[in-house]
Design an enzyme around this catalytic site. Structure first.
Site, mmCIF file in Angstrom:
data_model
loop_
_atom_site.group_PDB
_atom_site.id
_atom_site.type_symbol
_atom_site.label_atom_id
_atom_site.label_comp_id
_atom_site.label_asym_id
_atom_site.label_seq_id
_atom_site.Cartn_x
_atom_site.Cartn_y
_atom_site.Cartn_z
ATOM 1 N N THR A 137 -29.273 62.600 37.995
ATOM 2 C CA THR A 137 -30.204 61.873 36.765
ATOM 3 C C THR A 137 -31.138 63.200 36.042
ATOM 4 O O THR A 137 -31.518 63.139 35.108
ATOM 5 C CB THR A 137 -31.473 60.587 36.733
ATOM 6 O OG1 THR A 137 -30.737 60.307 37.387
ATOM 7 C CG2 THR A 137 -32.602 60.354 36.042
ATOM 8 N N THR B 162 -30.025 60.552 42.801
ATOM 9 C CA THR B 162 -31.237 59.841 43.954
ATOM 10 C C THR B 162 -30.214 58.716 44.208
ATOM 11 O O THR B 162 -30.536 58.472 45.556
ATOM 12 C CB THR B 162 -32.897 59.291 43.257
ATOM 13 O OG1 THR B 162 -31.442 58.107 42.372
ATOM 14 C CG2 THR B 162 -33.116 60.379 42.156
#
Length: 330
Positions: free
Chosen positions: A15, A94
């Protein structure tokens, strides 16, 4: 503890560097230029020297595979041993960040530099993103000095690489090290087979949670896929359906075929101690070894590193039961 002077930044995707596409956020190249442009306009830019390498292909960490871990390991070892870098910052998505931190903790045993992993919940440049704060925090920690080994830097926390787990899907403080009971004998010395210099290969692993109603044929179906190791997620302190003779027989048969069987607790703050209950003792007697207070991420990463180094089951069981980098003992 020593301050890093010549940092290697390894960007793997995730991300933190994603850009918007017609299909949604996707990994994008050119993140080094964006980092340098941001730091050039910042009053808190890193003081150490650093260079960035993009590991191809850049991926969403939801697509993480063992081959990606091995590619990261290779890039890090080359940067340290051939290019003279004295610290590593790995940028990662993540979803599987804790799995990678755990795997690298065991793949890089003996590498005498600090390795920090970070990422972000929102892309760099998005309104209110945590990306730049996490990057600055990681750079600052490395400038101040870190011990050798793998750690996860995220949301203001600095966590042991083989103890971290993702606990939130949206909050910026997304990672924690659960307070699991840690008791284990530390390894006095590591064999050459477990050194970061040891080449590794992929390993067929499986995870099976216990739940009321799990049938022996379901367990046998998992074991029949050719797995080299099974991580059984047990109840509480390592208990399971001790009155299901067919299920226990399936475990014994697998162990006799050479499958490594390990047990972790399903409890966030649990630890496997088989002898607490008879139901645990029967699992142990079926061929399972205890992962103590290891997280799922740590246990999987450790199994991968041990079996991937070519150890046989008996050797892997021996080293699995010992603390190698702080995953088992405080």
């Amino acid at each position: 503890m020593r301050a890093v002077k010549n940092l290697f930044v390894l960007y793997t995707g995730g991300t933190i560097g994603m850009l918007q596409t017609a299909e949604g956020l996707a990994p994008a190249g050119g993140f080094e230029a964006r980092m340098r442009a941001h730091f050039a306009d910042s009053d808190d830019s890193p003081r150490l020297a650093w260079r960035c390498h993009e590991l191809q292909p850049l991926i969403d960490s939801a697509n993480m595979q063992q081959a990606n871990w091995l590619a990261m390991r290779d890039a890090i070892v080359e940067a340290v041993e051939q290019d003279g870098h004295d610290g590593v910052l790995l940028l990662h998505g993540t979803d599987t960040l804790a799995y990678t931190a755990a795997a690298l903790s065991f793949l890089l045993l003996g590498l005498d530099v600090p390795v920090l992993l970070t990422g972000s919940m929102l892309p760099a440049g998005a309104p209110g993103s945590d990306a730049w704060d996490n990057l600055r925090g990681a750079f600052r920690a490395l400038e101040q000095g870190q011990p050798s080994g793998v750690r996860l830097s995220f949301g203001g926390a600095l966590l042991h690489g083989a103890r971290a787990t993702k606990v939130h899907s949206e909050a910026f403080e997304a990672f924690a090290a659960p307070a699991r009971q840690r008791h284990g004998e530390r390894a006095v010395a590591l064999p050459a087979a477990l050194s970061y210099r040891q080449p590794r290969q992929s390993v067929k692993l499986a995870v099976q949670p216990l739940f009321p109603g799990l049938q022996a044929e379901q367990l046998r179906a998992v074991l029949a896929t050719g797995v080299q190791a099974l991580l059984l997620e047990c109840y509480g302190s390592g208990t399971g359906p001790s009155d299901n003779e067919d299920l226990l027989a399936a475990l014994r048969e697998a162990r006799q075929r050479g499958v490594l069987l390990a047990a972790i607790s399903q409890c966030a703050q649990g630890s496997v101690v088989f002898d607490t209950y008879a139901a645990g003792s029967r699992l142990r007697d079926s061929g399972l070894i205890s992962a103590g207070g290891m997280t799922r991420e740590a246990a999987l990463g450790k199994l991968f590193a041990l079996l991937g180094a070519g150890l046989d089951v008996q050797q892997a069981e021996h080293w699995f039961a010992l603390d190698l980098c702080g995953e088992l003992a405080d």
